[in-house]
Design an enzyme around this catalytic site. Structure first.
Site, PDB file in Angstrom:
ATOM      1  N   CYS A  65       0.876  -1.179   0.000  1.00 60.07           N
ATOM      2  CA  CYS A  65       0.000   0.000   0.000  1.00 60.07           C
ATOM      3  C   CYS A  65       0.910   1.224   0.000  1.00 60.07           C
ATOM      4  CB  CYS A  65      -0.962  -0.021   1.191  1.00 60.07           C
ATOM      5  SG  CYS A  65      -0.149   0.128   2.794  1.00 60.07           S
ATOM      6  N   ARG A  66       0.444   2.332   0.521  1.00 55.59           N
ATOM      7  CA  ARG A  66       1.271   3.541   0.500  1.00 55.59           C
ATOM      8  C   ARG A  66       2.412   3.451   1.507  1.00 55.59           C
ATOM      9  NH1 ARG A  66       1.778   8.532   2.916  1.00 55.59           N
ATOM     10  NH2 ARG A  66       0.278   7.937   4.505  1.00 55.59           N
TER      11      ARG A  66
END
EC number: 2.8.1.-
Length: 103
Positions: A65-66
């Site tokens: 993810c980020r």
């Protein structure tokens, strides 16, 4: 249960070595529009429960993810369902390899 993790450097090495891996990006649409790892498949975190039946429990999935937090939650959730998961430490913020906008 402890979740396996992989560094972005180790992930990049695996990709460059053409190792078979199943990388899933769980970020939102607007995030992947800015760029994602070309070898990744995009499944939003919120879509994971309904997409779970398309995943194979014999394969190990790598989630990104980020920053590594959402993917860690996805790993924990899928681990509880009997899947083999690996979380990418630091997520896309730590990724220094190639990215491309999602088509």
């Amino acid at each position: 249960m402890e979740i396996k993790e992989i560094s972005t450097a180790a992930l990049k090495e695996k990709i460059e070595a053409d190792e078979e891996l199943y990388l899933i990006d769980v970020r939102e649409d607007e995030e992947v529009a800015e760029g994602m790892i070309p070898q990744a498949v995009h499944i939003r975190m919120g879509d994971i429960p309904e997409k779970m039946e398309t995943l194979d429990k014999d394969k190990e999935y790598v989630f990104i993810c980020r920053s590594g937090m959402r993917s860690m939650n996805v790993c924990k959730y899928l681990d509880e369902q009997g899947f083999k998961t690996v979380n990418v430490e630091g997520g896309m913020m730590a990724w220094e390899g190639e990215t491309k906008p999602k088509n």
